[in-house]
Design a protein around this motif. Structure first.
Motif, short mmCIF file in Angstrom:
data_model
loop_
_atom_site.label_atom_id
_atom_site.label_comp_id
_atom_site.label_asym_id
_atom_site.label_seq_id
_atom_site.Cartn_x
_atom_site.Cartn_y
_atom_site.Cartn_z
N ASN A 1 0.81 -1.22 0.00
CA ASN A 1 0.00 0.00 0.00
C ASN A 1 0.84 1.27 0.00
N ASN A 2 2.13 1.13 -0.35
CA ASN A 2 3.06 2.27 -0.44
C ASN A 2 3.08 3.11 0.84
N LEU A 3 3.08 2.44 1.97
CA LEU A 3 3.07 3.12 3.26
C LEU A 3 4.34 2.87 4.08
N LEU A 4 5.27 2.09 3.53
CA LEU A 4 6.50 1.77 4.26
C LEU A 4 7.55 2.83 3.96
N ARG A 5 7.74 3.74 4.91
CA ARG A 5 8.69 4.83 4.70
C ARG A 5 9.95 4.65 5.53
N ASP A 6 9.80 4.27 6.78
CA ASP A 6 10.94 4.06 7.67
C ASP A 6 10.88 2.64 8.22
N PRO A 7 12.03 2.09 8.65
CA PRO A 7 12.01 0.75 9.26
C PRO A 7 11.03 0.70 10.44
N VAL A 8 10.28 -0.39 10.53
CA VAL A 8 9.28 -0.54 11.58
C VAL A 8 9.95 -1.08 12.84
N SER A 9 9.71 -0.43 13.97
CA SER A 9 10.24 -0.88 15.25
C SER A 9 9.08 -1.27 16.15
N PRO A 10 8.75 -2.58 16.21
CA PRO A 10 7.55 -3.00 16.95
C PRO A 10 7.66 -2.75 18.45
N ALA A 11 6.54 -2.37 19.04
CA ALA A 11 6.48 -2.27 20.49
C ALA A 11 6.43 -3.66 21.11
N LEU A 12 5.85 -4.62 20.38
CA LEU A 12 5.73 -6.00 20.88
C LEU A 12 5.92 -6.96 19.71
N ILE A 13 6.63 -8.05 19.99
CA ILE A 13 6.77 -9.15 19.04
C ILE A 13 6.30 -10.40 19.76
N ALA A 14 5.37 -11.14 19.15
CA ALA A 14 4.82 -12.35 19.78
C ALA A 14 4.75 -13.47 18.76
N PRO A 15 5.08 -14.71 19.15
CA PRO A 15 5.06 -15.83 18.21
C PRO A 15 3.67 -16.41 17.96
N ASP A 16 2.66 -15.86 18.64
CA ASP A 16 1.28 -16.32 18.48
C ASP A 16 0.43 -15.09 18.19
N LEU A 17 -0.23 -15.08 17.03
CA LEU A 17 -1.02 -13.91 16.63
C LEU A 17 -2.16 -13.62 17.59
N ARG A 18 -2.60 -14.62 18.35
CA ARG A 18 -3.68 -14.38 19.31
C ARG A 18 -3.23 -13.44 20.42
N GLY A 19 -1.93 -13.41 20.71
CA GLY A 19 -1.41 -12.46 21.69
C GLY A 19 -1.53 -11.03 21.19
N LEU A 20 -1.28 -10.83 19.89
CA LEU A 20 -1.46 -9.50 19.31
C LEU A 20 -2.93 -9.09 19.37
N ARG A 21 -3.80 -10.02 19.02
CA ARG A 21 -5.24 -9.74 19.03
C ARG A 21 -5.72 -9.33 20.42
N ALA A 22 -5.20 -9.98 21.45
CA ALA A 22 -5.61 -9.67 22.82
C ALA A 22 -5.24 -8.23 23.19
N LEU A 23 -4.05 -7.80 22.79
CA LEU A 23 -3.63 -6.43 23.10
C LEU A 23 -4.43 -5.41 22.29
N LEU A 24 -4.69 -5.74 21.04
CA LEU A 24 -5.46 -4.82 20.20
C LEU A 24 -6.86 -4.59 20.76
N THR A 25 -7.49 -5.64 21.27
CA THR A 25 -8.86 -5.50 21.76
C THR A 25 -8.96 -4.71 23.05
N VAL A 26 -7.84 -4.54 23.76
CA VAL A 26 -7.88 -3.68 24.96
C VAL A 26 -7.40 -2.27 24.64
N GLY A 27 -7.21 -1.98 23.35
CA GLY A 27 -6.95 -0.61 22.93
C GLY A 27 -5.50 -0.20 22.84
N PHE A 28 -4.59 -1.18 22.62
CA PHE A 28 -3.17 -0.81 22.50
C PHE A 28 -2.67 -1.16 21.11
N GLY A 29 -2.20 -0.15 20.38
CA GLY A 29 -1.49 -0.33 19.13
C GLY A 29 -2.36 -0.80 17.97
#
Length: 312
Positions: free
Chosen positions: A206-234
Motif C-alpha cells: 500500500n506504499n506506506l513503508l517509509r521508515d524501518p518498523v520498530s515493533p512495540a511488541l513481538i509475539a510468536p502467536d497472533l492471538r497475543g497481538l489480538r488480545a492487546l489490540l482488543t484492549v486498545g493498544f497499538g
C-alpha cells in the motif's frame, strides 16, 4: 520392482541411504540391496557413494524424471483404498503455527475424531515444521510459506486476506490523520516476528513503508497481538480468520487498505512416504477437502475493491 522403485525414489529425494532407510522403516543394508538390484536390472549405476551421502548419476536423474509423481499417486490411491476398508484407528500428528491450528484446523478435525482417530497437534515455526516432517516426527504439517524441499509435497489449502486492525479509539486516531502513513507511525506497532512479514508486506503493498518498523511488541502467536489490540493498544496486521468476530462485535476496527489487501497462502505439507499409511492418507484428503471449503468472511476493503472493479 515396485518396492525397489519406491526405495530408489526415497534415496533420490533424501540423497542419503540412512535417511531413506529411516523414512521407509528398513535397514540400511536392505536399502542398499534394493538399489544394487535395481542397478543390476537396468545395467547402469544410479548413485555415487560418499562419506556424507550419495549423489545421483545421470541415469538416476533420468529414471526419477520418468517416474515423476506417478509412484506417489499410485501409493496414495492404494492407501486410500485400504483406508476405506481398514480400521482407521491410530494417532495422526499434525504440526503448524499455533493460531492457525487452533482457529482453523481444529474445527475441521471432527470427522477424523468421529472415525476413531486420535489427533496430536504440535505447534512450531516454519523451519521446525519442515524438520519434524522430514525426520518423521510428525505426519502432516501446515506452512504459511511455499515448500521448496524436494523431500516434501504440499498443496494449497487456503488463501487468507491480511488486514490492518486496531481498537476503535486507536483506529479513529489513525484514520483522522491527514496522512495515513503518519497516522500509523504515531501508534505502537504489534508484530508477529522480528522480520514482520505480515506487517511489512501490507505496508509495502500500500506504499506506506517509509521508515524501518520498530515493533512495540513481538509475539510468536497472533492471538497475543489480538488480545492487546482488543484492549486498545497499538495496531497490527492480522489474517481475517483471527479478527472477523472481533470486528463484528465492534472490539476491533479495520483500517482500510488504500491500494490492495495482502494475502497469505497456507499449505498442507507431507512426505511422500507418509501416504503409505492409510490413516495418514485419509487424514490428508479429509483436511484438504474440508479446509478448501472454508474461508473467512470477506473484509470491508476486499468488498470495496471488488465493487470498484465491477464498476469499471
Amino acid at each position: 520392482m515396485l518396492t525397489r522403485l519406491r526405495t530408489f525414489m526415497e534415496v533420490y529425494r533424501q540423497r542419503s541411504i540412512s535417511s531413506a532407510a529411516r523414512a521407509l522403516e528398513l535397514t540400511q543394508p536392505a536399502v542398499s540391496q534394493h538399489i544394487a538390484s535395481l542397478e543390476s536390472a537396468i545395467g547402469r549405476q544410479l548413485f555415487e557413494r560418499h562419506v556424507h551421502g550419495v549423489t545421483p548419476t545421470a541415469a538416476a536423474d533420468e529414471l526419477a524424471a520418468d517416474i515423476g509423481d506417478r509412484l506417489d499417486q499410485a501409493e496414495a490411491a492404494l492407501a486410500a483404498a485400504r483406508a476405506r476398508s481398514a480400521e482407521l484407528a491410530g494417532a495422526i500428528r499434525i504440526i503448524g503455527n499455533p493460531d492457525f491450528l487452533s482457529e482453523v484446523v481444529a474445527p475441521q478435525l471432527v470427522p477424523l475424531l468421529e472415525a476413531g482417530m486420535r489427533v496430536r497437534l504440535q505447534t512450531a515455526g516454519r523451519d521446525e515444521v519442515l524438520h519434524n516432517l522430514i525426520e518423521g516426527h510428525c505426519d502432516l504439517g501446515i506452512s504459511a510459506f511455499p515448500v521448496q524441499d524436494r523431500r516434501l509435497r504440499s498443496e494449497l489449502i487456503r488463501t487468507e486476506p491480511l488486514i490492518a486492525v486496531a481498537g476503535p479509539a486507536v483506529a479513529a486516531r489513525i484514520l483522522a490523520a491527514e496522512d495515513l502513513a503518519d497516522g500509523l507511525a504515531a501508534e505502537p506497532v504489534l508484530a508477529y516476528t522480528l522480520e514482520q512479514p505480515l506487517m511489512e508486506g501490507w505496508l509495502e503493498r500500500n506504499n506506506l513503508l517509509r521508515d524501518p518498523v520498530s515493533p512495540a511488541l513481538i509475539a510468536p502467536d497472533l492471538r497475543g497481538l489480538r488480545a492487546l489490540l482488543t484492549v486498545g493498544f497499538g495496531w497490527s496486521v492480522l489474517p481475517v480468520y483471527l479478527c472477523h468476530s472481533e470486528i463484528a462485535r465492534g472490539e476491533l476496527v479495520e483500517i482500510p487498505a488504500p491500494i490492495a489487501v495482502s494475502q497469505n497462502a497456507y499449505f498442507l505439507v507431507w512426505t511422500p512416504s507418509a501416504l503409505r499409511h492409510p490413516r495418514i492418507a485419509h487424514a490428508r484428503q479429509t483436511l484438504i477437502w474440508s479446509l478448501a471449503q472454508t474461508s473467512s468472511p470477506r473484509s470491508a476493503t476486499t468488498d470495496a475493491i471488488d465493487a470498484d472493479a465491477q464498476e469499471h
